[in-house]
Scaffold this active site. Structure first.
Site, short mmCIF file in Angstrom:
data_model
loop_
_atom_site.label_atom_id
_atom_site.label_comp_id
_atom_site.label_asym_id
_atom_site.label_seq_id
_atom_site.Cartn_x
_atom_site.Cartn_y
_atom_site.Cartn_z
N LYS A 185 0.83 -1.20 0.00
CA LYS A 185 0.00 0.00 0.00
C LYS A 185 0.87 1.26 0.00
CE LYS A 185 -3.48 -2.61 -0.30
NZ LYS A 185 -3.90 -3.57 0.66
C1 LIG Z 1 -4.95 -4.69 0.97
C2 LIG Z 1 -6.41 -4.75 0.83
C3 LIG Z 1 -7.23 -5.32 1.81
C4 LIG Z 1 -6.70 -6.08 2.98
O1 LIG Z 1 -5.86 -5.38 3.78
P1 LIG Z 1 -4.85 -6.17 4.72
O2 LIG Z 1 -4.14 -5.08 5.45
O3 LIG Z 1 -3.94 -6.98 3.84
O4 LIG Z 1 -5.64 -7.02 5.63
C5 LIG Z 1 -8.60 -5.25 1.65
N1 LIG Z 1 -9.15 -4.67 0.58
C6 LIG Z 1 -8.40 -4.13 -0.39
C7 LIG Z 1 -9.08 -3.49 -1.54
C8 LIG Z 1 -7.01 -4.17 -0.30
O5 LIG Z 1 -6.27 -3.65 -1.30
#
Ligand SMILES: *Cc1c(COP(=O)(O)O)cnc(C)c1O
Length: 378
Positions: A185
């Site tokens: 992210k």
């Molecule tokens: C990364 C992501 C998640 C999950 O987040 P985590 O921190 O890996 O649990 C959920 N939804 C979307 C759209 C994501 O990109």
């Protein structure tokens, strides 16, 4: 094979000052949730216009806790998109509610708000849209629908840290905004997430849900009145987040610049020459978390072939975000079938994510564009 160095589709950047601050936390004697987490939460709250913010150890549990705070459970329907990481619909099942999918818009690749509104029934209690690649849905329309039908909204803004809607930050307004700090992210804590809410009561509930439901009264009194899990963020993670807060503006600006360069390098003839589809040029809104193109359909194996050739012939890593969730075994067992959400099914087969990360250069972008053109030409 190519002599050029491997270019991954994503790569985190943790600066030396942040790495040093992790060492300081480890030496401090306090490494679980503590002062660094409190500081991170307070910076996040400031970033999101003063709304209450609580951190968690994943974006997935962040969404689940938002649903719990909203009181969503058995018998309730939650409308979401079939194009997301499995987490988005998993949390609906996790709280005992029923996921209802609405197909996506082929241009934005986000949930189609007309189809979302059409999917509302008397049992619908919440909306769980995803801002795929950092591109928000039409937030005015989303909240108008929510108000009209008296529904809660949990924004899966996992990918949208730093994105805007009409000049306002995603997370600075709305009902619940859920972010992820997973490693790919735009802002990462290794793993982690945060929830932006509206009231101190919601924040207190968030604290309970993230730590076994425990409330403390006095020095030796605890009570448990809700069922909670173990979802807290350690100070080791929080201090990484504090370091990342210092660079997020630069990260967002660089991603925008790279996206602009992608469009310039692909040029206006790319789509007609190849049959591929570029993303929306959403420079007022998107944080450019992902740069995704839709491949021209050349039958089964179209994407696998593209990804393999990018890797083998050009040493470029690509990804895909995402396959249609309703076609996974678990969801087929719940009664979902091929043909139910045709746009999601098509894009789920043909979407591919090209490299995009902070330390990438405009020359890297040109290399990806040249390779993409070559692979699609033959
Ligand atoms: C990364 C992501 C998640 C999950 O987040 P985590 O921190 O890996 O649990 C959920 N939804 C979307 C759209 C994501 O990109």
């Amino acid at each position: 094979m190519t002599a050029e160095t491997f270019l991954p589709f994503s790569r985190p950047t943790i600066d030396e000052a942040t790495i040093a601050s992790v060492g300081d936390v480890l030496r401090s004697g306090w490494i679980t949730t503590g002062p660094k987490n409190a500081a991170f939460e307070s910076q996040l709250s400031e970033y999101f216009g003063g709304r209450p913010v609580r951190t968690f150890n994943s974006g997935t549990c962040t969404m689940e806790i938002a649903l719990r705070i909203a009181g969503i459970g058995k018998g309730d329907e939650v409308i979401t998109t079939p194009i997301s990481w499995p987490a988005t619909s998993a949390v609906i099942l996790e709280v005992g509610a029923t996921p209802v999918f609405a197909d996506i818009d082929p241009v934005t690749r986000n949930i189609d708000l007309d189809k979302l509104e059409a999917a509302i029934t008397p049992r619908t209690k919440a909306l769980l849209p995803v801002f795929l690649s950092g591109l928000p849905v039409d937030m005015d329309r989303l909240y108008a629908i929510a108000r009209k039908h008296n529904l809660r909204v949990v924004e899966d803004a996992a990918q949208a840290f730093g994105s805007l809607w009409q000049g306002k930050r995603i997370g600075a307004f709305g009902d619940f905004s859920s972010f992820s700090f997973q490693v790919n992210k735009n802002l990462t804590t290794g793993e982690g997430g945060c929830l932006v809410m509206n009231t101190p009561e919601e924040a207190r509930l968030a604290e309970k849900y993230r730590l076994q439901g425990v409330t403390r009264s006095g020095v030796d009194g605890i009570d448990v009145d809700v069922l909670g899990g173990k979802y807290n963020m350690s100070d080791i993670m929080a201090v990484i987040g504090l370091g990342q807060m210092k660079t997020i503006a630069a990260v967002t600006a660089q991603r925008r610049k790279l996206a602009e360069h992608y469009f310039a390098a692909f040029g206006t003839d790319f789509e007609s020459a190849t049959g591929a589809q570029l993303p929306v040029q959403a420079f007022d809104t998107s944080n450019w978390h992902l740069f995704q193109i839709i491949l021209p359909d050349r039958g089964p194996g179209t994407r696998a072939d593209f990804m393999t050739r990018m890797q083998k012939e050009h040493n470029i890593g690509t990804g895909y975000h995402y396959a249609a969730i309703h076609l996974f075994t678990l969801y087929r067992e719940l009664g979902f079938k091929e043909g139910m959400f045709p746009i999601a099914e098509k894009i789920g087969r043909l979407t591919v994510t090209l490299p995009m990360f902070y330390t990438m250069t405009t020359q890297d972008v040109e290399r990806v564009v040249a390779a993409t053109r070559k692979v699609l030409a033959a």
